[in-house]
Design a protein around this motif. Structure first.
Motif, mmCIF file in Angstrom:
data_model
loop_
_atom_site.group_PDB
_atom_site.id
_atom_site.type_symbol
_atom_site.label_atom_id
_atom_site.label_comp_id
_atom_site.label_asym_id
_atom_site.label_seq_id
_atom_site.Cartn_x
_atom_site.Cartn_y
_atom_site.Cartn_z
ATOM 1 N N GLU A 43 15.403 13.269 -11.837
ATOM 2 C CA GLU A 43 14.732 12.182 -12.530
ATOM 3 C C GLU A 43 15.046 10.856 -11.858
ATOM 4 O O GLU A 43 16.205 10.511 -11.654
ATOM 5 C CB GLU A 43 15.178 12.129 -13.991
ATOM 6 C CG GLU A 43 14.431 11.093 -14.810
ATOM 7 C CD GLU A 43 14.842 11.116 -16.275
ATOM 8 O OE1 GLU A 43 14.368 10.228 -17.011
ATOM 9 O OE2 GLU A 43 15.614 12.000 -16.662
ATOM 10 N N GLY A 44 13.996 10.100 -11.489
ATOM 11 C CA GLY A 44 14.179 8.847 -10.778
ATOM 12 C C GLY A 44 14.351 9.021 -9.287
ATOM 13 O O GLY A 44 14.446 8.044 -8.552
ATOM 14 N N GLY A 45 14.389 10.273 -8.814
ATOM 15 C CA GLY A 45 14.497 10.530 -7.379
ATOM 16 C C GLY A 45 15.921 10.459 -6.869
ATOM 17 O O GLY A 45 16.774 9.783 -7.439
ATOM 18 N N ASP A 46 16.176 11.155 -5.768
ATOM 19 C CA ASP A 46 17.511 11.186 -5.174
ATOM 20 C C ASP A 46 17.539 10.593 -3.768
ATOM 21 O O ASP A 46 18.472 10.824 -3.008
ATOM 22 C CB ASP A 46 18.046 12.619 -5.135
ATOM 23 C CG ASP A 46 17.187 13.555 -4.285
ATOM 24 O OD1 ASP A 46 16.132 13.107 -3.777
ATOM 25 O OD2 ASP A 46 17.569 14.726 -4.120
ATOM 26 N N LEU A 47 16.505 9.816 -3.427
ATOM 27 C CA LEU A 47 16.414 9.296 -2.067
ATOM 28 C C LEU A 47 17.612 8.422 -1.709
ATOM 29 O O LEU A 47 18.155 8.536 -0.594
ATOM 30 C CB LEU A 47 15.115 8.501 -1.887
ATOM 31 C CG LEU A 47 14.931 7.837 -0.508
ATOM 32 C CD1 LEU A 47 14.908 8.882 0.596
ATOM 33 C CD2 LEU A 47 13.650 7.010 -0.485
ATOM 34 N N LEU A 48 18.045 7.548 -2.600
ATOM 35 C CA LEU A 48 19.147 6.656 -2.272
ATOM 36 C C LEU A 48 20.396 7.442 -1.910
ATOM 37 O O LEU A 48 21.067 7.130 -0.910
ATOM 38 C CB LEU A 48 19.433 5.714 -3.438
ATOM 39 C CG LEU A 48 20.581 4.715 -3.225
ATOM 40 C CD1 LEU A 48 20.373 3.903 -1.953
ATOM 41 C CD2 LEU A 48 20.721 3.794 -4.436
ATOM 42 N N GLN A 49 20.723 8.480 -2.679
ATOM 43 C CA GLN A 49 21.910 9.268 -2.363
ATOM 44 C C GLN A 49 21.744 10.000 -1.037
ATOM 45 O O GLN A 49 22.695 10.085 -0.230
ATOM 46 C CB GLN A 49 22.193 10.273 -3.483
ATOM 47 C CG GLN A 49 23.523 11.006 -3.321
ATOM 48 C CD GLN A 49 24.688 10.038 -3.237
ATOM 49 O OE1 GLN A 49 24.869 9.192 -4.116
ATOM 50 N NE2 GLN A 49 25.486 10.138 -2.167
ATOM 51 N N ARG A 254 7.967 6.642 -2.020
ATOM 52 C CA ARG A 254 7.167 7.702 -2.619
ATOM 53 C C ARG A 254 7.228 7.645 -4.144
ATOM 54 O O ARG A 254 8.215 7.201 -4.723
ATOM 55 C CB ARG A 254 7.653 9.075 -2.127
ATOM 56 C CG ARG A 254 7.185 9.434 -0.726
ATOM 57 C CD ARG A 254 7.679 10.798 -0.305
ATOM 58 N NE ARG A 254 9.103 10.775 0.015
ATOM 59 C CZ ARG A 254 9.611 10.391 1.172
ATOM 60 N NH1 ARG A 254 8.803 9.976 2.129
ATOM 61 N NH2 ARG A 254 10.914 10.413 1.385
ATOM 62 N N LYS A 255 6.158 8.107 -4.770
ATOM 63 C CA LYS A 255 6.097 8.168 -6.222
ATOM 64 C C LYS A 255 7.288 8.954 -6.774
ATOM 65 O O LYS A 255 7.653 10.005 -6.231
ATOM 66 C CB LYS A 255 4.796 8.831 -6.684
ATOM 67 C CG LYS A 255 3.611 7.894 -6.775
ATOM 68 C CD LYS A 255 3.812 6.870 -7.889
ATOM 69 C CE LYS A 255 2.582 5.996 -8.093
ATOM 70 N NZ LYS A 255 2.801 4.961 -9.114
ATOM 71 N N GLY A 256 7.865 8.445 -7.834
ATOM 72 C CA GLY A 256 8.996 9.104 -8.471
ATOM 73 C C GLY A 256 10.341 8.586 -8.024
ATOM 74 O O GLY A 256 11.344 8.811 -8.697
ATOM 75 N N GLU A 257 10.385 7.866 -6.891
ATOM 76 C CA GLU A 257 11.664 7.356 -6.378
ATOM 77 C C GLU A 257 11.985 6.003 -7.030
ATOM 78 O O GLU A 257 12.117 4.976 -6.374
ATOM 79 C CB GLU A 257 11.618 7.228 -4.857
ATOM 80 C CG GLU A 257 11.542 8.556 -4.111
ATOM 81 C CD GLU A 257 12.840 9.367 -4.203
ATOM 82 O OE1 GLU A 257 13.835 8.857 -4.766
ATOM 83 O OE2 GLU A 257 12.842 10.498 -3.692
ATOM 84 N N ALA A 263 17.451 -0.149 -7.512
ATOM 85 C CA ALA A 263 18.605 -0.632 -6.747
ATOM 86 C C ALA A 263 18.171 -1.673 -5.716
ATOM 87 O O ALA A 263 18.840 -2.699 -5.517
ATOM 88 C CB ALA A 263 19.294 0.542 -6.060
ATOM 89 N N PHE A 264 17.036 -1.425 -5.064
ATOM 90 C CA PHE A 264 16.500 -2.351 -4.071
ATOM 91 C C PHE A 264 16.167 -3.682 -4.730
ATOM 92 O O PHE A 264 16.523 -4.761 -4.214
ATOM 93 C CB PHE A 264 15.252 -1.733 -3.427
ATOM 94 C CG PHE A 264 14.832 -2.353 -2.138
ATOM 95 C CD1 PHE A 264 14.220 -3.594 -2.096
ATOM 96 C CD2 PHE A 264 15.028 -1.682 -0.937
ATOM 97 C CE1 PHE A 264 13.816 -4.156 -0.901
ATOM 98 C CE2 PHE A 264 14.639 -2.237 0.269
ATOM 99 C CZ PHE A 264 14.024 -3.481 0.288
#
Length: 305
Positions: A43-49, A254-257, A263-264
Motif C-alpha cells: 500500500e502506497g508503493g515500495d519504490l522509496l525503500q 508510477r500510479k500507486g507510488e 516523502a518527496f
C-alpha cells in the motif's frame, strides 16, 4: 488518450553517449512495452525503500534546455535533474542514472518500468494526472512569444494571434499545439516544428509570425543564436476557454507510488521555504518569478488559481 497531448514538448535532440538508453527510435519501443505494476502488494508503493536499497534512481529526461539535458561533460543536469538529485540525496539515494527518451515517450516509459521517475520539468495537467502520480510543482513558468525584431504584427499572447490572424509556430506534441487548437486558431495558421531550432529558423524565415514556448525555453534557445534578428515578447499565462493554463512542472512516478510522492513533497516544501529551489535553478535561468507554491492536487483537479 492522445499521447501528443500528454507531452509538454514533443522533440528530442542532442542525445549523447551512454545516455541513449531510449533513443529516437525508443518512442516505438516504449509504447510497445507492457505496463507493469511494481507497487503491487504494498500500500502506497515500495519504490522509496527499493531505491534506498539499490542506492540508484533512474531518471527519465528529454534533453531539453533548461529543464533537463546532457551538458558538454556528458552529465545529466538542468532544472529538474538538479532539484531531483538534491531531494533524492535527502531521501537516502545518492546515485543517478540518466535515461533519455522522447518527451512523448516519458509517460509510457515510466509506466513500463524503464525508469523510476520523470525528471524533465513535465507540466502537471489533469490528463497526465490520470496516467501517473505527480509531486507538487517546483516551478511555474509563464509563456512568451518569439517574434521578429520590432514585432511588426504587434503580437503579445494567444488572443492577439487570433485577432490579427497571425501564424503561430508550435513544437510537435507540445501543449502549445493544443492551446492553439483550443483557442480556435485554424490549422492552416498553426505551423508545427519538430524542435526549438527549426522553430527559430521558421520565424527567421517568415514561415511563422511567432513561436510560442515558455520564456525560459526561448531565452535559453536564443542564447545559442547571438545576433539573431528576433525578440521575446512579454510573459503571459495562456487563457484557453476562460481557464488559465499554468506551466507548472513536477516529478512523475508510477500510479500507486504515493509513499515516495509524500516523502518527496515533504523535502521539496522544506527546500522551497528555505529558498533552496531558487539557488539550484538560478543557473538555468530561473528567477523568483518562476517559484511557486501551487499544489499537484489543485493542478490535477483543474482548480489552481
Amino acid at each position: 488518450m492522445n499521447n501528443s497531448r500528454l507531452s509538454r514538448r514533443g522533440f528530442l535532440r542532442g542525445a549523447s553517449g551512454a545516455t541513449l538508453g531510449l533513443a529516437i527510435g525508443g518512442g516505438a519501443l516504449v509504447s510497445g512495452c507492457t505496463s507493469i505494476n511494481v507497487a503491487a502488494g504494498s500500500e502506497g508503493g515500495d519504490l522509496l525503500q527499493r531505491l534506498r536499497d539499490s542506492g540508484t534512481v533512474r531518471m527519465g529526461f528529454a534533453n531539453e534546455r533548461p529543464f533537463g539535458f546532457i551538458n558538454s561533460a556528458g552529465d545529466l543536469t538542468g532544472e529538474a535533474p538538479e532539484v531531483g538529485k538534491e531531494v533524492f540525496r535527502r531521501l537516502g539515494v545518492d546515485s543517478f542514472e540518466p535515461k533519455l527518451a522522447d518527451f512523448s515517450s516519458l509517460i509510457p516509459g515510466l509506466k513500463a518500468g524503464l525508469f523510476d521517475v520523470i525528471a524533465a520539468g513535465m507540466y502537471i495537467t489533469p490528463d497526465r494526472c490520470a496516467e501517473i502520480e505527480f509531486t507538487n510543482p517546483d516551478y511555474n513558468a509563464p509563456a512568451a512569444l518569439l517574434l521578429p525584431k520590432g514585432n511588426p504584427k504587434g503580437l503579445s499572447d494567444l488572443d492577439s494571434i487570433v485577432r490579427k490572424r497571425a501564424r503561430i509556430g508550435v513544437l510537435t506534441g507540445s501543449v502549445e499545439e493544443g492551446y492553439a487548437a483550443d483557442s480556435g486558431i485554424p490549422r492552416s495558421r498553426v505551423v508545427v516544428f519538430p524542435d526549438q531550432s527549426s522553430g527559430i529558423d521558421g520565424v527567421l524565415a517568415g514561415r511563422a509570425d511567432c513561436l510560442m514556448l515558455t520564456r525560459l525555453s526561448l531565452t535559453s534557445a536564443l542564447q545559442q543564436r547571438p545576433g539573431a534578428q528576433l525578440e521575446i515578447g512579454p510573459s503571459f499565462i495562456p487563457v484557453v476557454k476562460g481557464e488559465k493554463q499554468f506551466g507548472a512542472g513536477g516529478f512523475g512516478f508510477r500510479k500507486g507510488e504515493t509513499n515516495i510522492v509524500r516523502a518527496f513533497n515533504r523535502e521539496l516544501t522544506i527546500m522551497q521555504e528555505r529558498g533552496e529551489i531558487l539557488k539550484l535553478t538560478k543557473p538555468f535561468g530561473f528567477s523568483q518569478d518562476e517559484m511557486t507554491r501551487l499544489t499537484a492536487a489543485d493542478l490535477c483537479a483543474g482548480t489552481a488559481s
